[in-house]
Structures are given as C-alpha cells and as structure tokens.
Design an enzyme around this catalytic site. Structure first.
Site, PDB file in Angstrom:
ATOM      1  N   SER A   1       4.420   7.705  10.183  1.00  9.00           N
ATOM      2  CA  SER A   1       4.439   8.568  11.375  1.00  9.00           C
ATOM      3  C   SER A   1       4.093   7.775  12.644  1.00  9.00           C
ATOM      4  CB  SER A   1       3.429   9.694  11.189  1.00  9.00           C
ATOM      5  OG  SER A   1       2.138   9.149  11.086  1.00  9.00           O
TER       6      SER A   1
ATOM      7  N   CYS B   1      14.034   9.412   7.539  1.00 13.22           N
ATOM      8  CA  CYS B   1      13.730   9.092   8.945  1.00 13.22           C
ATOM      9  C   CYS B   1      14.941   9.318   9.815  1.00 13.22           C
ATOM     10  CB  CYS B   1      13.240   7.663   9.052  1.00 13.22           C
ATOM     11  SG  CYS B   1      14.290   6.501   8.182  1.00 13.22           S
TER      12      CYS B   1
ATOM     13  N   GLU C   1       9.606  16.046  15.396  1.00 17.47           N
ATOM     14  CA  GLU C   1      10.188  15.768  14.084  1.00 17.47           C
ATOM     15  C   GLU C   1       9.882  16.916  13.121  1.00 17.47           C
ATOM     16  OE1 GLU C   1      10.553  11.740  11.606  1.00 17.47           O
ATOM     17  OE2 GLU C   1       8.507  12.473  11.747  1.00 17.47           O
TER      18      GLU C   1
ATOM     19  N   LYS D   1       0.903  -1.167   0.000  1.00 12.45           N
ATOM     20  CA  LYS D   1       0.000   0.000   0.000  1.00 12.45           C
ATOM     21  C   LYS D   1       0.934   1.208   0.000  1.00 12.45           C
ATOM     22  CE  LYS D   1      -1.953   3.098   1.843  1.00 12.45           C
ATOM     23  NZ  LYS D   1      -1.664   4.481   1.407  1.00 12.45           N
TER      24      LYS D   1
ATOM     25  N   GLU E   1       8.474   1.208  11.654  1.00 11.54           N
ATOM     26  CA  GLU E   1       9.602   2.130  11.477  1.00 11.54           C
ATOM     27  C   GLU E   1       9.002   3.518  11.476  1.00 11.54           C
ATOM     28  OE1 GLU E   1      12.749  -0.694  10.875  1.00 11.54           O
ATOM     29  OE2 GLU E   1      12.879   1.486  10.884  1.00 11.54           O
TER      30      GLU E   1
END
Ligand code: NAD
Length: 504
Positions: free
Chosen positions: A216, A271, A368, A165, A237
């Site tokens: 996220s 990331c 972040e 996806k 992750e």
C-alpha cells in the site's frame, strides 16, 4: 486471515472458509539479522557463478515447481481464496515464465556496455553492473507466489541473495517455494523467508542492501523513510486507481470482455485492475448492458477448477470495498448487479458488482477499491474522459478502447501513469520484457525490462586511457598559454556560427 498470538506466531486461516490452515513462527529482529548474515556468506559464492550456472539452478527449480504444481495450487488457493485456474494460469505461469525469461535475459541486460564518449575520444569507457548483496523483498497478499518468488528471480539472476518477508496473511506459498528452491540445489541460505508483521519487515530494511517493496501507499512511504536513514535503494510498487476509457468507435464486445476480466480477475485484487470506467455517451448504454450480462454469468466459489471468482483474501480490504460501495449508494449511485457480501457464506466473498451514476465526489472513483467492483461513468467526450482519468493521486496502469489507432496512441500519451493498454487490459503484467511501475502515489522504480534487473545492481563506470601520454593537457602544471587555449577553446567548441573563430 492471520493474527498475532502471545507466542509470536502467525496463524494462517483460509479466507474462503475461516478454517485454520497453518501456523508459523514470526522472525524476530535478531533472527532477521542472523538470516541476513548467513545470506551474505551464501551470496559471496553465488556472485562468483556465471549467468549460465545461476540459470541452471533456476531451471531445476522451475522443474520442481511444475512437479509440485498441485501442492502449490493447494497452498495458494487455501491461503488466498483464489480459484485454482488463477493459481495455475496467473501465479505459476508467471513465475515459470519469469524464470525462463531472466535466465535467458540477465546476461544481455547486465553485460558490460561500451560507452562511446562524444568528445574525449582518447578514453575507453564501460558501464558494468555488480550485485548489491542481500536484497529484501516485502510483499502483499494478493499474489503470494508472483510477488515473492517471482520478484526474487531477477535479483538472484543478478547475483544477489534474497530474504523474502511475505505478507502475514499468505506466508505459506513463499515458504513452500523456498523449500523447493533448496531441493532444486539452490545454495543454502541464498533464498530465505522471514515471516512476520511490520516489525519483521522493518528489521529487514535495517539490514538489507536494497528493498523491493510491493504494497500500500502508506506502508510504502514508511519503507522509503526507513530506507532513507541508511541510504539504501528502494523500489516501491504501490496502489492504483486504474482508469479505462471506452470511446464511441470501440469494439464494444472486446471492451466489455476486457473490462470484466481486467476489473474482476483475482476478485479485483490486482494492482493494475481496472478500477473505474469512463464511457462516451453514445455507447454508454450498450457497453454497460454487455458488462452487466457478463458479470451476472460469472461463478464464484472456493478453490474449485470451474469458477471465475474466489473469495477476497483480507477482511480489512473487504471492509474497505463494502464501505466504498455503501458510501457511493448513499450519494446516489445505482447498483446494476452485486453490491454486498455473498449471503450465507462464512468466507470473505463479495459479489461481483457493477455500479453506475458515480462521480468524483465518491471514494469509489478516487480511492483504491482492490475488490470486485466496476463503477461506470458516462462522459460526453474524450476530453472529459481524459480529464477525469487523470484526476487522481495514483498513476499506475490504464487502458483505452478505440478502433482508431492514431487516437488510441494520442490518448495513451496523454494518460498519466506507468503503463497504458490500447484495446487490452492487465496483460502487461505478465510480459517481463516490458517495464512496469507507477508515477505519483503509485510508486518508484520499475519491475521487468532492463530496470527490473538493474535495480538489483550497483552500476559502475570504468574508464581506461587509450593513448598512454606522459601527461594530459589539463593536468598540472598550469600556464598562461594553457589558460588562453582553454578560454578560446570554449568559443571554438560551444559558440554558434561565425563567432566560433572570434578570439574574444
Ligand atoms: P500493506 O502495505 O499493508 O503490506 C505490504 C507488506 O508490508 C506486508 O508484508 C506487511 O507486513 C509489510 N509491512 C507492514 N508494516 C510495515 C512497515 N512498517 N514497514 C515495512 N513493511 C511493513 O499492503 P497489503 O494490504 O498487503 O497489500 C495491498 C496493497 O498492495 C494494495 O494497496 C495494492 O495496490 C498494493 N499492491 C501493489 C502492486 C503493484 O505492483 N503496484 C501489486 C500488488 C499489490
């Protein structure tokens, strides 16, 4: 950039220009279930192939990826806004290397392992790994090839079918990758995409045997909750706020170059991007000057060969970057370069930015950013740097720069997170031999290394008796004598010193 229409379509637009570049149907929940059913049939046959046969298919796929590198770079750069250098140097390089790595290493990581028991020597034990079945991969938009096709490679080598996806913002690259895999002879339905939004991803969680999610923290927690309903394994992750520590004995030129690359590669949308920098007071000025000079020399533009920075990919993320920078400036931070959307551009460009006078009251040092921003903070010593670096809900990557090898190792041990680079940055992501992942809000599980493929497997222990006796001592029937021997056996086995031979 993409939006839903009343016809359940995804419209893909170039983030660099705003132009429409593609359209595709959203997979409904029923379509996802049907795709999974087809994948299950394909997987049964694939599981029967040995590692060499699976590897041969993947090598043919790699040849086609290389033959079509221009098309892939066109699609990737168009939908993500990244420069061509990154399409070749990061995305295609990673996936092609990953194919070679997993094709060669899968057998080593997954072959039956002999376990030699420390006590019951009469038993022969093996640990074996078998595929899970249908793996669902749910991906973000920042690496449209690496985090879709690249993530599928170990799952396929382990004998699974894979449904991807892709992010609704960047689904075209993954679809092109799947087309090429089919052309390379991958069995029909073994690798499929199910484009869509959150609803499609949820349908995938409801029918896959395992979910590998990258994205996220908030969505990751939702994925974990939904997967928990079916008790299927997940690897997550998630986000990071990776600190970089520069000590006063560091090679400042290398540290500054590593900082600019590590913070701004892919416009900071990685990331494990460097997201905050702590520099010891004596070298703070020199280091900061070098970083600013290098950042000012960077070129920014759309999908060309000779630019270092492209556009960002997501309008939503760009708004977060703008808001964090604005808030930091309002709280007293100073911009040394950049700090705004690129003027006179229709695309999602944010100028590469360096800020100082930042502190942990500001979101820019706590949350972040995922954009091209380098906030630099002066610290009085290593202790302060470590305290601040570890003051975070995240724990993904980190880096430390020093010429003192012992100190570098000590800092690496004390930093909270899944990985630390000493005198380096980011590079661990492209080394598939080295496990990578996060702690705290940065996630669960690892990609790469043994765990990076074993997570796509059931582990099973097989025990075989070696002696073939008619009965075992601890089997029925029980007798007083057996109980006495068992009781005294505890002394013999587990007591310390002379008490071992005591009968009490
Ligand atoms: P996101 O969480 O918004 O979306 C990720 C994927 O989840 C998308 O495909 C999305 O459609 C899907 N999704 C949306 N709602 C869902 C739901 N309810 N259930 C299941 N799936 C759902 O993340 P994003 O904005 O695409 O990506 C940016 C984030 O990804 C950043 O936070 C970044 O740190 C993280 N990221 C982490 C890594 C890593 O390896 N740790 C790598 C790249 C990106």
């Amino acid at each position: 950039m993409a939006e839903a229409t009343s016809h359940e379509k995804i419209t893909v637009c170039s983030p660099a220009t705003g132009e429409k570049i593609g359209e595709m149907n959203v997979s409904t929940a029923d379509e996802v279930r049907m795709a999974a059913a087809r994948a299950r049939i394909a997987q049964k046959a694939w599981e029967g192939f040995d590692f060499k046969t699976r590897a041969r298919v993947l090598y043919r796929f790699r040849d086609l990826l290389i033959d079509h590198k221009e098309d892939i770079a066109d699609t990737l750069t168009a939908e993500s806004g990244k420069p061509r250098g990154e399409a070749y140097g990061n995305e295609l390089f990673y996936v092609c290397d990953a194919i070679g790595f997993w094709a060669k290493s899968a057998a080593r990581y997954l072959k039956p392992q002999r376990i030699r028991p420390h006590l019951l020597k009469s038993k022969k034990i093996f640990s074996i790994h078998s595929p899970l079945g249908v793996v669902g991969i749910i991906s973000p938009w920042n690496f449209p090839l690496v985090l879709t096709i690249g993530e599928a490679v170990p799952a396929l080598m382990a004998g699974n079918a894979v449904l991807i996806k892709p992010s609704e913002l960047t689904p075209l690259t993954a679809c092109l990758g799947v087309e090429l895999a089919l052309e390379a002879g991958m069995p029909a339905n073994l690798l499929q995409t199910v484009p869509g939004y959150g609803v499609t991803a949820e349908a995938l969680i409801d029918c896959a045997d395992m979910i590998s999610f990258t994205g996220s923290v908030e969505t990751g927690k939702r994925v974990a909750r939904r997967a928990a309903e079916r008790l299927i394994p997940v690897s997550l992750e998630l986000g990071g706020k990776d600190p970089m520590i520069v000590l006063k004995d560091a090679d400042l030129e290398r540290a500054a170059n590593a900082c600019v690359w590590g913070a701004l590669m892919n416009s900071g949308q990685a990331c494990i991007s460097i997201e905050r920098v702590y520099v010891e007071e004596p070298v703070y000025g020199d280091f900061t000057d070098r970083v600013v000079k290098k950042v000012r020399a960077l070129r920014q533009g759309a999908s060309q060969d000779d630019v270092e920075l492209g556009s960002m990919t997501s309008e939503k993320q760009l708004a977060i970057v703008e808001s964090q920078v604005r808030q930091a400036v309002m709280k007293g931070s100073k911009l040394l370069t950049g700090g705004r959307r690129l003027p006179h551009s229709h695309g999602l460009y944010f100028e590469p930015t360096v800020m100082i006078d930042v502190d942990h009251e500001m979101e820019i040092m706590r949350e972040e950013t995922f954009g091209p921003v380098i906030p630099i903070m002066k610290v009085k010593d290593l202790d302060e740097a470590l305290r601040l670096a570890n003051d975070s809900r995240y724990g993904l990557g980190s880096s430390v720069f020093t010429r003192d090898a012992r100190k570098g190792w000590e800092v690496a041990e004390k930093l909270h997170g899944g990985s630390v680079c000493i005198n380096d940055s980011l590079v661990n992501f492209i080394i598939p031999d080295a496990p990578m992942g996060g702690i705290k809000d940065s996630g669960l599980g690892r990609r790469h290394g043994a765990e990076g493929i074993r997570k796509y497997c059931h582990q099973k222990t097989i025990l075989k008796d070696r002696l073939g006796l008619k009965s075992e001592f601890n089997w029925f029937p029980t007798s007083k004598r057996k109980v006495a021997i068992l009781k005294n056996g505890l002394n013999l086995l587990f007591r310390s010193g002379w008490k071992r031979i005591s009968w009490k």
